[in-house]
Design an enzyme around this catalytic site. Structure first.
Site, mmCIF file in Angstrom:
data_model
loop_
_atom_site.group_PDB
_atom_site.id
_atom_site.type_symbol
_atom_site.label_atom_id
_atom_site.label_comp_id
_atom_site.label_asym_id
_atom_site.label_seq_id
_atom_site.Cartn_x
_atom_site.Cartn_y
_atom_site.Cartn_z
ATOM 1 C CB CYS A 114 -65.485 95.939 3.187
ATOM 2 S SG CYS A 114 -65.360 94.435 4.162
ATOM 3 C CG HIS A 240 -68.630 98.017 4.621
ATOM 4 N ND1 HIS A 240 -69.259 96.817 4.397
ATOM 5 C CD2 HIS A 240 -67.537 97.748 5.380
ATOM 6 C CE1 HIS A 240 -68.572 95.854 4.988
ATOM 7 N NE2 HIS A 240 -67.526 96.390 5.594
ATOM 8 C CG ASN A 270 -68.333 93.242 7.467
ATOM 9 O OD1 ASN A 270 -68.650 93.205 6.283
ATOM 10 N ND2 ASN A 270 -67.201 93.781 7.876
HETATM 11 N N1 ACO Z 1 -64.863 88.208 22.243
HETATM 12 C C1 ACO Z 1 -64.240 88.607 23.374
HETATM 13 N N2 ACO Z 1 -63.079 89.294 23.369
HETATM 14 C C2 ACO Z 1 -62.548 89.569 22.175
HETATM 15 C C3 ACO Z 1 -63.153 89.188 20.960
HETATM 16 C C4 ACO Z 1 -64.349 88.467 21.024
HETATM 17 N N3 ACO Z 1 -65.013 88.047 19.944
HETATM 18 N N4 ACO Z 1 -62.377 89.622 19.945
HETATM 19 C C5 ACO Z 1 -61.335 90.266 20.492
HETATM 20 N N5 ACO Z 1 -61.430 90.233 21.838
HETATM 21 C C6 ACO Z 1 -60.532 90.806 22.836
HETATM 22 C C7 ACO Z 1 -59.132 91.012 22.316
HETATM 23 O O1 ACO Z 1 -58.371 89.818 22.420
HETATM 24 C C8 ACO Z 1 -58.636 92.097 23.227
HETATM 25 O O2 ACO Z 1 -58.242 91.508 24.442
HETATM 26 P P1 ACO Z 1 -56.961 92.037 25.251
HETATM 27 O O3 ACO Z 1 -57.281 93.468 25.581
HETATM 28 O O4 ACO Z 1 -56.891 91.131 26.417
HETATM 29 O O5 ACO Z 1 -55.815 91.916 24.282
HETATM 30 C C9 ACO Z 1 -59.865 92.938 23.501
HETATM 31 O O6 ACO Z 1 -60.989 92.120 23.160
HETATM 32 C C10 ACO Z 1 -59.921 94.212 22.698
HETATM 33 O O7 ACO Z 1 -59.595 93.895 21.335
HETATM 34 P P2 ACO Z 1 -59.701 94.973 20.205
HETATM 35 O O8 ACO Z 1 -59.349 94.328 18.897
HETATM 36 O O9 ACO Z 1 -58.942 96.194 20.611
HETATM 37 O O10 ACO Z 1 -61.269 95.279 20.266
HETATM 38 P P3 ACO Z 1 -62.069 96.401 19.521
HETATM 39 O O11 ACO Z 1 -62.826 97.199 20.469
HETATM 40 O O12 ACO Z 1 -61.211 97.113 18.509
HETATM 41 O O13 ACO Z 1 -63.144 95.556 18.707
HETATM 42 C C11 ACO Z 1 -63.484 94.758 16.475
HETATM 43 C C12 ACO Z 1 -62.727 94.565 17.779
HETATM 44 C C13 ACO Z 1 -64.962 94.524 16.747
HETATM 45 C C14 ACO Z 1 -62.983 93.715 15.478
HETATM 46 C C15 ACO Z 1 -63.277 96.178 15.945
HETATM 47 O O14 ACO Z 1 -61.900 96.497 15.977
HETATM 48 C C16 ACO Z 1 -63.774 96.372 14.548
HETATM 49 O O15 ACO Z 1 -64.951 96.330 14.279
HETATM 50 N N6 ACO Z 1 -62.863 96.668 13.612
HETATM 51 C C17 ACO Z 1 -63.254 96.947 12.263
HETATM 52 C C18 ACO Z 1 -63.242 95.714 11.451
HETATM 53 C C19 ACO Z 1 -63.670 96.099 10.066
HETATM 54 O O16 ACO Z 1 -64.230 97.142 9.846
HETATM 55 N N7 ACO Z 1 -63.423 95.318 9.109
HETATM 56 C C20 ACO Z 1 -63.927 95.818 7.815
HETATM 57 C C21 ACO Z 1 -63.198 95.530 6.841
HETATM 58 S S1 ACO Z 1 -63.247 93.853 6.630
HETATM 59 C C22 ACO Z 1 -62.861 93.612 5.034
HETATM 60 O O17 ACO Z 1 -62.490 94.434 4.257
HETATM 61 C C23 ACO Z 1 -62.982 92.288 4.718
#
Ligand code: ACO
Length: 315
Positions: A114, A240, A270
């Site tokens: 990214c 990004h 994304n």
């Molecule tokens: N639907 C429902 N629940 C979900 C989903 C989903 N799609 N995905 C995860 N959950 C659940 C998890 O299992 C977890 O459940 P638990 O509490 O029972 O264990 C809960 O939701 C919270 O999970 P988190 O991972 O802590 O959720 P978070 O609020 O952090 O959101 C997300 C997840 C959206 C992926 C976020 O962390 C994010 O955007 N991270 C950044 C990703 C990114 O920027 N990537 C960029 C680089 S990518 C690259 O370089 C290719």
């Protein structure tokens, strides 16, 4: 000085809403969870027979058409950022060159996930200082659907396909007021991995939580220092598009108007290395950005590596 003379972008025709994605994949998720946690409402997916090179070519074709002159014999350099190529060789940049009939020139890919488009901009800007005429093409292109595990709700909901391209007219002096800061640290926790040789999965795995924290704790403070030092009078921040919440945290930390950090993740999801040039092109098309030498932009990219980069220049 060198200048940006055109931009282009391409999003595949097939739009998949959150609800459709959840229904089609059978993952335990919902439109409400995805839009509240990420800001994403839909993504574009390419068809199986639409290659990454074709996605990239459409964006370049769009930029060349908008420029209005056939300059395919005057391109000196093509730098393409992607993380979703399945071809170690030929480079996707070389395939674009072939598809569009661009004359013999230097073409290569950059793997910076990214942060790839910011890396490509940095490399292209530096190399193109060797050319006192002609043009440089900088491209970000992704077919993320080809590396997604659609049974993994933590990654499959986040990404989309698309490409963006920027055309620079070279004059050997670089872009006006160009400044940059790029870096990488080893991803010891395997936060973002695509490993085709893995026995377990050849698709992307990601610890979204770790990446989110990395961006909040490391990247946003580093962006803030970069802006204070190099671009305190910037007009627009093209971030990004990883998560709308991250852009919101940037806006708060930088204490800027929300309009200065536009988002389009609701429509595109994304698109990794393609997200910044797609956003950039949309802002050109809606008149927010003008290629008239009167606006200062900051680009910031971050992700797999772990890598990140900030660049600023006048457009
Ligand atoms: N639907 C429902 N629940 C979900 C989903 C989903 N799609 N995905 C995860 N959950 C659940 C998890 O299992 C977890 O459940 P638990 O509490 O029972 O264990 C809960 O939701 C919270 O999970 P988190 O991972 O802590 O959720 P978070 O609020 O952090 O959101 C997300 C997840 C959206 C992926 C976020 O962390 C994010 O955007 N991270 C950044 C990703 C990114 O920027 N990537 C960029 C680089 S990518 C690259 O370089 C290719």
């Amino acid at each position: 000085m060198s200048k940006i003379v055109s931009t282009g972008s391409y999003l595949p025709a097939d739009i998949v809403t959150n609800t459709q994605l959840v229904e089609q994949t059978g993952i335990d998720s919902s439109d409400e969870w995805i839009s509240q946690r990420t800001g994403i409402k839909q993504r574009h997916f390419a068809s199986a027979d639409e290659s990454l090179a074709h996605i990239a070519s459409k964006a370049v074709e769009n930029a060349l058409e908008r420029y209005g002159q056939d300059i395919r014999d005057e391109i000196n350099l093509i730098v393409l950022a992607t993380m979703s190529s399945h071809n170690p060789t030929p480079a996707v940049a070389s395939q674009v060159q072939d598809i569009l009939g661009i004359k013999e020139t230097w073409a290569f890919d950059i793997s910076g996930a990214c942060a790839g488009f910011v890396m490509a901009t940095e490399v292209a800007e530096k190399i193109s200082r060797d050319y006192t005429s002609g043009y440089t093409l900088v491209i970000g292109a992704e077919k993320m659907s080809s590396i997604l595990d659609f049974s993994d709700r933590s990654t499959s909901i986040l990404f989309g396909d698309g490409a963006g391209a920027v055309l620079i007219q070279n004059d050997g002096q670089g872009l006006p007021n160009y400044r940059s800061e790029l870096s990488s640290i080893p991803d010891r926790k395997d936060s973002i991995v695509v490993d085709p040789e893995s026995d377990e999965t050849d698709k992307m795995t990601m610890s979204g939580h770790d990446v989110f924290n990395f961006v909040v704790r490391k990247i946003i403070p580093s962006l803030s220092r970069f802006i204070q030092r190099e671009a305190s009078d910037f007009d627009y921040l093209l971030s990004h598009q990883a998560n709308e919440r991250l852009v919101g945290i940037m806006v708060d930390k930088l204490e800027i108007d929300v309009e200065k950090a536009p988002v389009n993740i609701d429509r595109t999801a994304n698109t990794s290395a393609a997200s910044i040039p797609i956003l950039w092109d949309e802002l050109i098309q809606d008149g927010t950005l003008k290629l008239q030498g009167s606006q200062k932009v900051v680009l910031t990219g971050f992700g797999g590596g772990l890598s990140w980069g900030h660049v600023t220049f006048d457009i």
